[in-house]
Design an enzyme around this catalytic site. Sequence first.
Site, PDB file in Angstrom:
ATOM      1  N   SER A   1       0.853  -1.193   0.000  1.00 30.93           N
ATOM      2  CA  SER A   1       0.000   0.000   0.000  1.00 30.93           C
ATOM      3  C   SER A   1       0.881   1.233   0.000  1.00 30.93           C
ATOM      4  CB  SER A   1      -0.900   0.008   1.234  1.00 30.93           C
ATOM      5  OG  SER A   1      -1.547   1.258   1.397  1.00 30.93           O
TER       6      SER A   1
ATOM      7  N   TYR B   1      -2.933  -0.787  10.444  1.00 32.02           N
ATOM      8  CA  TYR B   1      -2.904  -1.120   9.020  1.00 32.02           C
ATOM      9  C   TYR B   1      -1.594  -0.662   8.378  1.00 32.02           C
ATOM     10  CZ  TYR B   1      -4.214  -1.054   4.055  1.00 32.02           C
ATOM     11  OH  TYR B   1      -4.250  -1.245   2.697  1.00 32.02           O
TER      12      TYR B   1
END
Length: 678
Positions: A555, A568
Amino acid sequence: MTNPTAAELIARSNRLGADPKNTNYAGGNTSAKGTDTDPVTGEPVELLWVKGSGGDLGTLTEQGLAVLRLDRLRALANVYPGLEHEDEMVAAFDYTLHGTGGAAPSIDTAMHGLVDAVHVDHLHPDSGIAIATAADGEALTPTIFGDKVVWVPWRRPGFQLGLDIARIKVQNPDAVGAILGGHGITAWGDTSAEAEANSLWIIETAADYIATHSKPEPFGPVVADFEPLPEDERRAKAVALAPTIRGLVSTDRVQVGHFSDDAAVLDFLSRAELARLAALGTSCPDHFLRTKVTPLVLDLPATASVDESIARLQELHTQYRADYQAYYDRHAMADSPAIRGADPLIVLVPGVGMFSYGANSQTARVAGEFYLNAINVMRGAEGISSYAPIDEAEKFRIEYWALEEAKLQRMPKPKPLASRIALVTGAASGIGNAIATRLAAEGACVVIADLDLAKAQAAAAELGTTDVAIGVQADVTDETQVQASVDAAVLAFGGLDLVVNNAGLSLSKSLLDTSVADWDLQHNVMAKGSFLVSRAAAKVLIEQKLGGDIIYISSKNSVFAGPNNIAYSATKADQAHQVRLLAAELGEHGVKVNGINPDGVVRGSGIFAGGWGAKRAAVYGVPEEELGAYYAQRTLLKREVLPENVANAVFALCTDDLSHTTGLHIPVDAGVAAAFLR
């Protein structure tokens, strides 16, 4: 509009081809004669509709038929120059085509056109080939069938064989068909129903005779220590051996594999006559074109250890290649096609099963089915006589036939990822599904791993048959389930080449709101899960010695610090560094490890649909339905990132164009300056 005669032929072909006892996949051909209107003269014209070169009876359509003018085809008998010019007759068929002609005529076209019968079937049933390859086949034919079936000595398919069968039919008016020595059967009839009935009668009569008269143990007695291992043990040993075997048989070109532990295979591998019969090879041209003339047989008992088996397989593979090169050199002429590779296509492991190989999964599976046909043929022939296939020189003439080479050259160019086997985690939806879809479209075999088995299987079914994709359950936090998913890939397709660590979830919480359970869940799924998947896959990749790719869907958050996202983003940073660590460690094995850093993928994302989207929208103060547009507007390109954009990057990373790239993270974020790599 389909001519009624052609429609009737297609229906008969589909019925015959749907049952494997009648013929093997893509084997045999059928025909019908009738009239249609010549569009030029408006007059009736006699035509032959016949299954064209390639294709399969069970799935035959009108496009698979060659359509020829019967008068011109039969007139070729007047100019046939003899056996030395046999191959030239196939080119001559082009001058007999009606209109655009449909599919390319096959070498067997003469058999159908010259035989004086309205409907003709040529099939490769196991029972019929058993008679055709029996040492006493010629004497057995009248014993089994009376005067209704005539023996035709072996002759390579072609125009002369058509003339032979036509003459035999005239000389034997009561005959309904023929046994073609070393090859198969032919049957005929005045109606489509009669031809079909005659074909089935020959097949069933042969099968009944073999069942009634066969000796009790055609393959000899069971050999101690060569009996099948218990299912769990043989599957475990198959998984352990498969990567090594695939690497060996991919010496000349990478191949996809298929594993079978069919009871008939296991029985054959346990018998005293295994070595003798395997060395004789297959006989029917369709069989050895798919399987090579002989298999590689591991000559160790089922109880041999994996290490012992691997060492012996390596020795046997070296010998097999030398023997195959010698076979080629013995028979090759100046104008023979170049050797197509010296690796085996069938590997037999007593107690375990059969590994079959091909350029793609369907070809590998069909090769195994053909060798199973060959086992059935050998059992039948040995049961009533002895197995006597056509000789080696004839096998070579067909395997390296210029017409077969031309057929291979007509095949479409392989897709970029043909022969590659991929495992994608979290692939039942969202980004993972887009990746799996793209990889399958580019020719890869795909294992869709997901927490939800039903969804994984449904997603796999959408991509095609089990030759294209399978669905497996995999909780990536569970070491056992991860290993099971890798094992499933190995058993289904022979090995593994490409792994995409995509499974993930996200919790949008501030530091103070993030619990230890939240932290552990995020890290277990993505950091630990990626580690477990990569470790299990790397073992296969290293053993295969074929290189490979491991790709992490990380990501932009692995390098970009945003609010309310600590668990996350921290685990994505963990994944990002795994890429660098594994690239450094696995490079010596030819394995590339790369990552992709997407921006938020809203549309089609399981994570965003599961509540993450609402929470991120709340953080940024926008309606959830506008979150994708919000993300797009903060990028340099002002474009929303979609699952397909990530899939495109995965495809690029595993093509030859980026064969020298490893340890890289590719941003797929439409340009987020704060996430630029430094």
